[in-house]
Scaffold this motif. Structure first.
Motif: not given
Length: 90
Positions: A77-85, A87-89
């Motif tokens: 049930s683990t969820v990973a949340i990232l900042k939108k910025a 995705k450009y890295l």
């Protein structure tokens, strides 16, 4: 005339100190694990929510997060949340 110390007289004691300090720390960790682990299992029988925040993007941070989730039994049930910025890295 300079006094030269053979390298073995410096490297050997430093290596022994490094080895012995590692053994002492591992022994201390083993003792604490044997004494504290049964108590911590008894105290954390219920399901709990957790939030793991990492301020780095390295592979080690992800690995630690996944291992913590797996060991606590909530990897499914683990969820990973990232900042939108991010995705450009690369």
């Amino acid at each position: 005339m300079a006094f030269e110390v053979p390298a073995v007289l410096v490297i050997l004691p430093v290596g022994l100190i490094f080895l012995l300090s590692g053994l002492i720390v591992n022994l201390f960790q083993a003792i604490l694990y044997v004494l504290v682990h049964p108590l911590s299992k008894a105290c954390s029988e219920g399901k709990e929510n957790a939030l793991f925040i990492s301020n780095h993007r390295s592979d080690i941070d992800w690995l630690v997060g996944w291992v913590m989730a797996q060991r606590s039994g909530c990897l499914g049930s683990t969820v990973a949340i990232l900042k939108k910025a991010l995705k450009y890295l690369p």
